[in-house]
Design a protein around this motif. Structure first.
Motif, PDB file in Angstrom:
ATOM      1  N   ASN A  31      -4.101 -11.186  -4.501  1.00 34.67           N
ATOM      2  CA  ASN A  31      -3.080 -10.401  -3.811  1.00 34.67           C
ATOM      3  C   ASN A  31      -2.123  -9.729  -4.786  1.00 34.67           C
ATOM      4  N   ASP A  32      -1.761 -10.441  -5.831  1.00 28.80           N
ATOM      5  CA  ASP A  32      -0.930  -9.835  -6.859  1.00 28.80           C
ATOM      6  C   ASP A  32      -1.060 -10.642  -8.144  1.00 28.80           C
ATOM      7  N   ASP A  49       5.301  -7.490 -12.108  1.00 25.98           N
ATOM      8  CA  ASP A  49       4.142  -7.860 -11.310  1.00 25.98           C
ATOM      9  C   ASP A  49       3.536  -6.626 -10.659  1.00 25.98           C
ATOM     10  N   THR A  51       0.758  -5.496  -7.331  1.00 22.56           N
ATOM     11  CA  THR A  51      -0.028  -5.907  -6.177  1.00 22.56           C
ATOM     12  C   THR A  51      -1.455  -5.384  -6.298  1.00 22.56           C
ATOM     13  N   SER A  55       1.176  -1.452  -6.459  1.00 22.10           N
ATOM     14  CA  SER A  55       2.636  -1.378  -6.489  1.00 22.10           C
ATOM     15  C   SER A  55       3.167  -2.300  -7.584  1.00 22.10           C
ATOM     16  N   THR A  56       4.142  -1.803  -8.323  1.00 20.22           N
ATOM     17  CA  THR A  56       4.669  -2.556  -9.461  1.00 20.22           C
ATOM     18  C   THR A  56       6.147  -2.870  -9.302  1.00 20.22           C
ATOM     19  N   ASP A  97      -1.672 -14.625  -7.419  1.00 18.59           N
ATOM     20  CA  ASP A  97      -1.738 -15.104  -6.037  1.00 18.59           C
ATOM     21  C   ASP A  97      -3.184 -14.901  -5.582  1.00 18.59           C
TER      22      ASP A  97
END
Length: 119
Positions: A31-32, A49, A51, A55-56, A97
């Motif tokens: 997931n990320d 992080d 995703t 997306s950061t 994740d």
């Protein structure tokens, strides 16, 4: 499931390093993924992080200097660190994740890689 981090080392202030972290094992989806860092006596903090959709998110202290990216096909996350400062010195940990093929979801940590920035 294992996370294997690499790429740390010693660099002079102003220099660059690239960290990599590859996840392996029974992975259905990630997931990320992200990078955290920790110095002795302080709490581990989020550096950046990303995703699965790309997306950061970055800590304010690294915005404009660090770039996180990922290769979903390789279950790998990268952290390009430019304009390094002595205060970036820390052990860097990757985190993911993960959902396994049997539907178990959990967060996994890599072993940590030391980044030392000399002044």
């Amino acid at each position: 499931v294992q996370l294997q981090a690499s790429g740390g080392g010693l660099v002079q202030a102003g220099g660059s390093l690239r960290l990599s972290c590859a996840a392996s094992g029974s992975i259905f989806v990630i997931n990320d993924m992200g990078w955290y860092r920790q110095v002795p006596g302080k709490q581990r903090e989020l550096v950046a992080d990303i995703t699965g959709g790309g997306s950061t998110n970055y800590a304010d202290s690294v915005k404009g200097r660090f770039t996180i990216s990922s290769d979903n096909a390789k279950n790998t996350v990268y952290l390009q660190m430019n304009s390094l400062k002595p205060e970036d010195t820390a052990v860097y940990y990757c985190n993911a994740d993960i959902v396994t093929h049997i539907g178990v979801r959990f967060r996994s940590w890599g072993q940590g890689t030391l980044v030392t920035v000399s002044s």
